[in-house]
Write a protein that holds these residues in place. Structure first.
Motif, PDB file in Angstrom:
ATOM      1  N   SER A  30     120.212 -35.816   0.895  1.00 36.05           N
ATOM      2  CA  SER A  30     120.144 -34.433   1.344  1.00 36.05           C
ATOM      3  C   SER A  30     121.307 -33.594   0.831  1.00 36.05           C
ATOM      4  N   LYS A  31     122.271 -34.205   0.103  1.00 34.44           N
ATOM      5  CA  LYS A  31     123.388 -33.449  -0.437  1.00 34.44           C
ATOM      6  C   LYS A  31     122.897 -32.457  -1.487  1.00 34.44           C
ATOM      7  N   PRO A  32     123.505 -31.289  -1.540  1.00 36.72           N
ATOM      8  CA  PRO A  32     123.074 -30.306  -2.538  1.00 36.72           C
ATOM      9  C   PRO A  32     123.369 -30.828  -3.937  1.00 36.72           C
ATOM     10  N   SER A  33     122.403 -30.685  -4.814  1.00 36.15           N
ATOM     11  CA  SER A  33     122.555 -31.141  -6.182  1.00 36.15           C
ATOM     12  C   SER A  33     121.426 -30.554  -7.009  1.00 36.15           C
ATOM     13  N   SER A  34     121.687 -30.450  -8.334  1.00 31.13           N
ATOM     14  CA  SER A  34     120.637 -29.966  -9.215  1.00 31.13           C
ATOM     15  C   SER A  34     119.568 -31.033  -9.441  1.00 31.13           C
ATOM     16  N   ILE A  35     119.909 -32.266  -9.153  1.00 29.99           N
ATOM     17  CA  ILE A  35     118.919 -33.345  -9.284  1.00 29.99           C
ATOM     18  C   ILE A  35     118.027 -33.331  -8.062  1.00 29.99           C
ATOM     19  N   THR A  36     116.738 -33.384  -8.272  1.00 33.16           N
ATOM     20  CA  THR A  36     115.816 -33.355  -7.151  1.00 33.16           C
ATOM     21  C   THR A  36     115.932 -34.627  -6.343  1.00 33.16           C
ATOM     22  N   ARG A  37     115.513 -34.536  -5.088  1.00 34.66           N
ATOM     23  CA  ARG A  37     115.525 -35.718  -4.226  1.00 34.66           C
ATOM     24  C   ARG A  37     114.741 -36.859  -4.860  1.00 34.66           C
ATOM     25  N   TRP A  38     113.573 -36.558  -5.396  1.00 32.11           N
ATOM     26  CA  TRP A  38     112.726 -37.596  -5.987  1.00 32.11           C
ATOM     27  C   TRP A  38     113.457 -38.316  -7.117  1.00 32.11           C
ATOM     28  N   ASN A  39     114.023 -37.527  -8.047  1.00 36.81           N
ATOM     29  CA  ASN A  39     114.722 -38.145  -9.174  1.00 36.81           C
ATOM     30  C   ASN A  39     115.967 -38.902  -8.729  1.00 36.81           C
ATOM     31  N   ARG A  40     116.620 -38.378  -7.702  1.00 38.68           N
ATOM     32  CA  ARG A  40     117.824 -39.034  -7.236  1.00 38.68           C
ATOM     33  C   ARG A  40     117.497 -40.423  -6.676  1.00 38.68           C
ATOM     34  N   VAL A  41     116.408 -40.524  -5.926  1.00 36.22           N
ATOM     35  CA  VAL A  41     115.991 -41.811  -5.374  1.00 36.22           C
ATOM     36  C   VAL A  41     115.609 -42.765  -6.496  1.00 36.22           C
ATOM     37  N   LEU A  42     114.871 -42.262  -7.470  1.00 35.04           N
ATOM     38  CA  LEU A  42     114.482 -43.115  -8.589  1.00 35.04           C
ATOM     39  C   LEU A  42     115.702 -43.581  -9.371  1.00 35.04           C
ATOM     40  N   ASP A  43     116.685 -42.708  -9.536  1.00 39.17           N
ATOM     41  CA  ASP A  43     117.912 -43.107 -10.228  1.00 39.17           C
ATOM     42  C   ASP A  43     118.673 -44.169  -9.444  1.00 39.17           C
ATOM     43  N   MET A  44     118.613 -44.083  -8.139  1.00 34.16           N
ATOM     44  CA  MET A  44     119.352 -44.996  -7.287  1.00 34.16           C
ATOM     45  C   MET A  44     118.711 -46.383  -7.237  1.00 34.16           C
ATOM     46  N   ALA A  45     117.389 -46.447  -7.295  1.00 37.38           N
ATOM     47  CA  ALA A  45     116.654 -47.689  -7.072  1.00 37.38           C
ATOM     48  C   ALA A  45     117.077 -48.839  -7.983  1.00 37.38           C
ATOM     49  N   PRO A  46     117.275 -48.635  -9.296  1.00 39.50           N
ATOM     50  CA  PRO A  46     117.645 -49.783 -10.143  1.00 39.50           C
ATOM     51  C   PRO A  46     118.983 -50.410  -9.785  1.00 39.50           C
ATOM     52  N   SER A  47     119.835 -49.672  -9.077  1.00 41.77           N
ATOM     53  CA  SER A  47     121.153 -50.200  -8.731  1.00 41.77           C
ATOM     54  C   SER A  47     121.144 -51.018  -7.443  1.00 41.77           C
ATOM     55  N   LEU A  48     120.034 -51.008  -6.731  1.00 45.05           N
ATOM     56  CA  LEU A  48     119.932 -51.751  -5.479  1.00 45.05           C
ATOM     57  C   LEU A  48     119.265 -53.097  -5.719  1.00 45.05           C
ATOM     58  N   ASN A  49     119.740 -54.131  -5.016  1.00 47.58           N
ATOM     59  CA  ASN A  49     118.999 -55.385  -5.078  1.00 47.58           C
ATOM     60  C   ASN A  49     117.762 -55.269  -4.202  1.00 47.58           C
ATOM     61  N   LEU A  50     116.908 -56.258  -4.239  1.00 47.57           N
ATOM     62  CA  LEU A  50     115.605 -56.137  -3.591  1.00 47.57           C
ATOM     63  C   LEU A  50     115.732 -55.956  -2.082  1.00 47.57           C
ATOM     64  N   LYS A  51     116.631 -56.690  -1.475  1.00 50.46           N
ATOM     65  CA  LYS A  51     116.782 -56.562  -0.025  1.00 50.46           C
ATOM     66  C   LYS A  51     117.282 -55.174   0.350  1.00 50.46           C
ATOM     67  N   GLU A  52     118.231 -54.633  -0.413  1.00 50.03           N
ATOM     68  CA  GLU A  52     118.721 -53.288  -0.162  1.00 50.03           C
ATOM     69  C   GLU A  52     117.612 -52.255  -0.347  1.00 50.03           C
ATOM     70  N   LEU A  53     116.801 -52.463  -1.376  1.00 50.16           N
ATOM     71  CA  LEU A  53     115.721 -51.531  -1.660  1.00 50.16           C
ATOM     72  C   LEU A  53     114.688 -51.530  -0.536  1.00 50.16           C
ATOM     73  N   LEU A  54     114.357 -52.712  -0.032  1.00 50.97           N
ATOM     74  CA  LEU A  54     113.417 -52.806   1.088  1.00 50.97           C
ATOM     75  C   LEU A  54     113.984 -52.122   2.325  1.00 50.97           C
ATOM     76  N   ASP A  55     115.265 -52.342   2.575  1.00 47.87           N
ATOM     77  CA  ASP A  55     115.897 -51.732   3.740  1.00 47.87           C
ATOM     78  C   ASP A  55     115.931 -50.215   3.608  1.00 47.87           C
ATOM     79  N   ALA A  56     116.268 -49.723   2.416  1.00 48.10           N
ATOM     80  CA  ALA A  56     116.302 -48.279   2.197  1.00 48.10           C
ATOM     81  C   ALA A  56     114.916 -47.666   2.389  1.00 48.10           C
ATOM     82  N   CYS A  57     113.896 -48.366   1.926  1.00 44.38           N
ATOM     83  CA  CYS A  57     112.519 -47.883   2.097  1.00 44.38           C
ATOM     84  C   CYS A  57     112.150 -47.829   3.574  1.00 44.38           C
TER      85      CYS A  57
END
Length: 542
Positions: A152-179
């Motif tokens: 929710s932080k202000p940024s020129s990157i959209t929320r959707w793109n920000r989440v997609l950018d973040m996903a590869p850096s998370l391991n599977l358990k972190e990704l499941l928890d974030a979801c």
């Protein structure tokens, strides 16, 4: 019981074990892990830390204990408080961050010190936020940063793109928890983005977390689509035939000790309680295929002075009847055949109805018979006060107490998924079933088709139900042993201390399995765990 008697009974179990196993497994079908048709509390307690030389193993705790027995033979033992039954002693901050978290209901991380707790996840998310938003971000490092805080932080990157950018850096358990966190906060767009990323990371033939993740993802999707009860029943696959389901159940039985833990511990307890009784009535509230009682009949046949008369009342469930391809008369005929071969006088009564439907007249209790009641992985299917004002869970306990049984055996999964809100329930489920999938992984190759089918039809439906369903549709409602103890005490029961022969029997049985299975005794109950996680408990009551 005299020491000589205990030694004799323990020796009887060990001497007959292998012979009985060969005879019983040809008839096998275990307790049904698929569920009954009828539709929380936190546990704090004492921690036991196990150490052997410089290596640290696991801890055991439950509610305040007066005595305990540790069975992994470590030379050192330390005691502290407020932990769950099996959890690791790591250098990470699990005690302060995870186990004392308001969201945590039981959980202990699952693979030694490799798990990532909520604090670690927040740290990862903060690091990712700094990378995405730059060092000038006004984030306060002294505060915890959740997924929604970050996106929710202000940024020129959209929320959707920000989440997609973040996903590869998370391991599977972190990704499941974030979801799951996004789902809990009703952030559907973020959840959908993470689900798309998860699709590429899960596999029913992969590592344990990848396999579990495939079914967890199915549960999340079902929850968002409000179709949990439908997917729970079908799991997007063809329903197996009865014979197929029976074979899948046997695969689980052979791979893991969970069923044997249940019926072997209960059998020793019942046999010892009935040592001097000539007429025994056993009520089994989930008799499945009746395999448990074949072992007991063999034991009773060798009792000094001759075998007693045994009458068994078996309460049925839909999935067990489907798997066996017929009604309870098949179970009765099978048990009668075993009893006849052993020379044990025997009678069987079938009650083809669910636990929610059981009434006093269905149980046919007779004067002059010593009564034993068995609850094998069954009571957590009974809806309690949080689901229905009828509260079948406590109603059934009160009904059984009114029968004045000589012994009651309770075996349940050690997990807290009954009344916990979605997000802590999700995390608890992820922890619990990661341990279970790891234990299965140690027994069969990852591409084994039988293992895949067994997980899908005997385990995955539970996972989907816990995550996707609410209200009466959620039939998987586990409680910790501390809560079960309170329920039974409120119903008027008194807990019975187990004899040493119960633990010795389980210790002997576990020699057949991976050494990562552990057992421990506390509060008069027996715990079965995988590595650092308690998975089941067995206890006795009167």
């Amino acid at each position: 019981m005299q020491a000589s008697q205990r030694t004799q009974m323990s020796g009887s179990v060990h001497g007959l074990y292998n012979q009985q196993m060969q005879q019983v497994e040809q008839y096998y079908a275990p307790y049904n892990v698929l569920k009954n048709s009828c539709k929380d509390s936190r546990s704090s307690g004492m921690q036991f830390s196990f150490q052997a030389q410089d290596e640290q193993f696991f801890t055991l705790d439950s509610s305040p204990a007066t005595d305990y027995v540790v069975n992994d033979s470590p030379p050192a033992l330390s005691v502290s408080s407020n932990r769950s039954p099996f959890s690791p002693q790591c250098s990470q901050s699990y005690m302060s961050d995870l186990h004392h978290s308001s969201d945590n209901t039981c959980g202990s991380p699952l693979s030694g010190c490799s798990g990532i707790d909520d604090g670690d996840l927040r740290h990862v998310l903060r690091e990712l936020e700094n990378k995405l938003l730059g060092p000038e971000s006004d984030t306060d490092d002294s505060c915890s940063c959740s997924l929604n805080d970050m996106v929710s932080k202000p940024s020129s990157i959209t929320r959707w793109n920000r989440v997609l950018d973040m996903a590869p850096s998370l391991n599977l358990k972190e990704l499941l928890d974030a979801c799951a966190e996004a789902v809990s906060d009703a952030d559907i767009s973020t959840a959908e983005a993470l689900m798309s990323a998860l699709e590429q990371r899960v596999s029913v033939s992969g590592e344990p977390m990848e396999r579990l993740g495939a079914y967890v993802l199915e549960g999340i999707r079902a929850r968002l689509l409000s179709s949990g009860s439908i997917i729970y029943k079908k799991l997007k696959c063809k329903e197996p035939t009865g014979s197929e389901l029976l074979s899948y159940m046997q695969v689980i039985f052979n791979m893991c000790p969970y069923y044997k833990f249940a019926y072997m511990s209960a059998n020793v307890i019942i046999r010892e309680a009935m040592m001097n009784e000539n007429r025994i009535h056993i009520i089994d509230f989930q008799i499945a295929q009746g395999s448990q009682w074949m072992f007991l009949l063999h034991d009773l046949a060798h009792r000094p002075g001759g075998p007693p008369f045994v009458r068994i009342t078996g309460v049925d469930d839909e999935e067990s009847a489907y798997a066996r391809g017929g009604g309870l008369q098949l179970v009765g005929e099978r048990l009668a055949e075993v009893a006849k071969s052993c020379g044990v006088p025997f009678e069987f009564h079938g009650a083809a109805l669910s636990g929610c439907e059981v009434q006093l007249e269905n149980l046919r209790v007779k004067h002059g018979e010593a009564l034993a009641v068995n609850f094998p992985y069954m009571l957590h299917h009974m809806p309690d006060e949080s689901v229905s004002t009828i509260n079948h869970r406590d109603r059934l306990l009160r009904l059984v107490k009114s029968l004045s049984p000589k012994i009651v055996t309770l075996v349940e999964q050690e997990s807290n998924t009954n009344t916990a809100p979605f997000l802590p329930r999700f995390r608890e489920t992820l922890d619990y079933y990661t341990a279970m999938f790891e234990s299965i992984d140690a027994a069969r190759p990852r591409d084994d088709k039988e293992r895949i089918s067994a997980e899908e039809h005997c385990v995955a439906r539970d996972v989907v139900n816990i995550i996707a369903c609410e209200g009466a549709d959620r039939v998987e409602r586990h409680e910790l042993f501390g809560k079960w103890r309170l329920r039974l005490m409120m119903a008027g029961f008194t807990q019975c201390q187990m004899s040493p022969s119960v633990g010795e029997t389980i210790k002997h049985m576990l020699k057949e399995y991976n050494p990562n299975y552990r057992y421990a005794e506390s509060e008069g109950a027996l715990y079965l765990g995988w590595k650092n996680r308690a998975l089941a408990t067995s206890s006795a009551w009167r």
